[in-house]
Motif scaffolding. Structure first.
Motif, short mmCIF file in Angstrom:
data_model
loop_
_atom_site.label_atom_id
_atom_site.label_comp_id
_atom_site.label_asym_id
_atom_site.label_seq_id
_atom_site.Cartn_x
_atom_site.Cartn_y
_atom_site.Cartn_z
N ALA A 110 37.27 43.21 36.65
CA ALA A 110 38.30 42.25 36.30
C ALA A 110 38.66 42.25 34.83
O ALA A 110 37.80 42.43 33.96
CB ALA A 110 37.85 40.85 36.72
N GLY A 111 39.97 42.04 34.55
CA GLY A 111 40.45 41.89 33.18
C GLY A 111 41.29 40.63 33.08
O GLY A 111 42.16 40.40 33.92
N GLY A 112 41.05 39.83 32.06
CA GLY A 112 41.81 38.59 31.89
C GLY A 112 40.96 37.56 31.16
O GLY A 112 39.83 37.85 30.75
N SER A 113 41.51 36.35 31.03
CA SER A 113 40.80 35.31 30.27
C SER A 113 39.57 34.82 31.02
O SER A 113 39.45 34.99 32.24
CB SER A 113 41.75 34.13 30.03
OG SER A 113 42.04 33.51 31.28
N ASP A 114 38.66 34.17 30.28
CA ASP A 114 37.46 33.57 30.91
C ASP A 114 37.87 32.55 31.97
O ASP A 114 37.25 32.47 33.03
CB ASP A 114 36.59 32.87 29.85
CG ASP A 114 35.90 33.87 28.93
OD1 ASP A 114 35.84 35.07 29.30
OD2 ASP A 114 35.46 33.46 27.84
N GLU A 115 38.93 31.78 31.65
CA GLU A 115 39.38 30.74 32.59
C GLU A 115 39.87 31.36 33.90
O GLU A 115 39.50 30.91 35.00
CB GLU A 115 40.50 29.92 31.94
CG GLU A 115 40.90 28.70 32.75
CD GLU A 115 42.14 28.00 32.19
OE1 GLU A 115 42.68 28.43 31.15
OE2 GLU A 115 42.58 27.02 32.84
N ALA A 116 40.67 32.43 33.79
CA ALA A 116 41.19 33.10 35.00
C ALA A 116 40.03 33.69 35.80
O ALA A 116 39.98 33.58 37.04
CB ALA A 116 42.19 34.19 34.61
N PHE A 117 39.07 34.31 35.08
CA PHE A 117 37.94 34.94 35.79
C PHE A 117 37.10 33.88 36.51
O PHE A 117 36.71 34.09 37.67
CB PHE A 117 37.08 35.73 34.80
CG PHE A 117 35.93 36.43 35.48
CD1 PHE A 117 36.14 37.56 36.25
CD2 PHE A 117 34.63 35.95 35.36
CE1 PHE A 117 35.09 38.20 36.90
CE2 PHE A 117 33.57 36.58 36.01
CZ PHE A 117 33.80 37.71 36.78
#
Ligand code: NAD
Length: 293
Positions: free
Chosen positions: A134-141
């Motif tokens: 996964a790639g993206g913000s901590d919140e999205a993850f």
């Protein structure tokens, strides 16, 4: 339980959506191909007549589509309808640039986004044992993780936007190169009168060991579950390996990385596909090396 829109219900998306249904989520699905949508309906997915119908009121949207251009087209539609704070996850394998563009589009629409390509193939999609990168913000993850866990057994947060796609193409470039190396070694062993089993017994426990030989051995016998024992029925089709190697080479060109072995592997798989082998397992490339004078 979440209300999830799933766009792209093909060989991978179909079984992944079915696992979300099994986990108790409400899944609304859309696919451009009517027979594919009908098959998903049989596993409990509620069919939508358009992507926007599936996305309306969804908390989470997942896309599983062939290429970057399909993802950008679908995300344009999705983001016009999605409510603010909707989490949009792309599980397709696409180029890093398109992935980052999709993240920017989501940000402009005040939605959260994650690129989360998978490895594990259709078998892993059906069994719910995929690996997600996964790639993206901590919140999205953090929001995505419990949803992805219904479809996979290993979920790795690789970094910011596009990092999942970067990890996927780097991993598959290693795989393409190592499979070519393993195939060459078996062909050389044949010429030298060394049995497949003898090479396997030594290399699989020595410094030559790797997934391509230990788990996915390209000759029949040593690893009974490998596609070589099943007429090279995929498994992982050579056309998909070629797609991933080409993505790695586009990324290498764009970033200035030197990947001569990746380039060679891409050329070899292109030749193999040109000979009509795109639908066969990628380990069947060993036959092309046997043909060489
Ligand atoms: P597939 O062709 O079986 O499925 C893709 C589906 O997307 C098709 O049913 C198609 O009709 C649909 N589609 C295309 N554009 C659409 C749109 N705008 N809206 C709605 N539906 C649309 O492909 P697949 O094997 O499921 O692969 C999907 C992705 O997963 C690819 O990026 C592939 O590289 C990746 N992947 C595949 C495997 C594998 O073993 N098949 C393994 C890992 C990753």
């Amino acid at each position: 339980m979440a209300r999830i829109a799933f766009i792209g219900l093909g060989n991978m998306g179909g079984p992944m959506a079915a696992n979300l249904v099994k986990a108790g989520h409400e899944v609304l699905g859309f696919d451009l191909a009517a027979p594919v949508l009908k098959a998903a309906e049989a596993s409990g997915v509620k069919p939508a007549s358009h992507a926007s119908q599936a996305v309306k009121d969804a908390e989470i949207v997942i896309t599983m589509l062939p290429q970057g251009r399909h993802v950008l087209t679908a995300w344009t539609d999705i983001l016009q309808t999605a409510a603010q704070d909707t989490l949009v996850i792309d599980c397709s394998t696409i180029d890093v640039d398109s992935s980052r563009k999709a993240h920017e589009m989501a940000k402009a629409a005040s939605c959260l986004s994650l690129d989360a390509p998978v490895s594990g193939g259709t078998g892993g999609a059906t069994a719910g044992t995929l690996t997600f990168m996964a790639g993206g913000s901590d919140e999205a993850f953090a929001r995505a993780k419990p949803i992805l866990e219904a479809m996979g057994k290993k979920i790795v947060h690789c970094g910011e936007a596009g990092a999942g796609q970067a990890a996927k193409i780097c991993n598959n470039m290693i795989l393409g190169i190592s499979m070519v190396g393993v195939c060459e070694a078996f062909v050389l062993a044949e010429k030298l009168g060394l049995s497949h089993q003898a090479l396997f017994d030594v290399a699989s426990t020595s410094s030559g060991q790797c997934w391509a030989i230990n788990t996915y051995c390209p000759v029949p016998g040593p690893v009974p579950t490998s596609p070589a024992n099943n007429g090279y029925k995929p498994g992982f089709a050579a056309a998909l390996m070629l797609k991933d190697l080409r993505l790695s080479q586009e990324a290498a060109l764009a970033s200035g990385a030197s990947t001569p072995m990746g380039a060679e592997a891409a050329q070899l798989f292109a030749l193999f596909e040109k000979q009509g082998n795109g639908g066969r397992d990628f380990s069947a490339i060993i036959e092309m090396f046997r043909e060489k004078p």
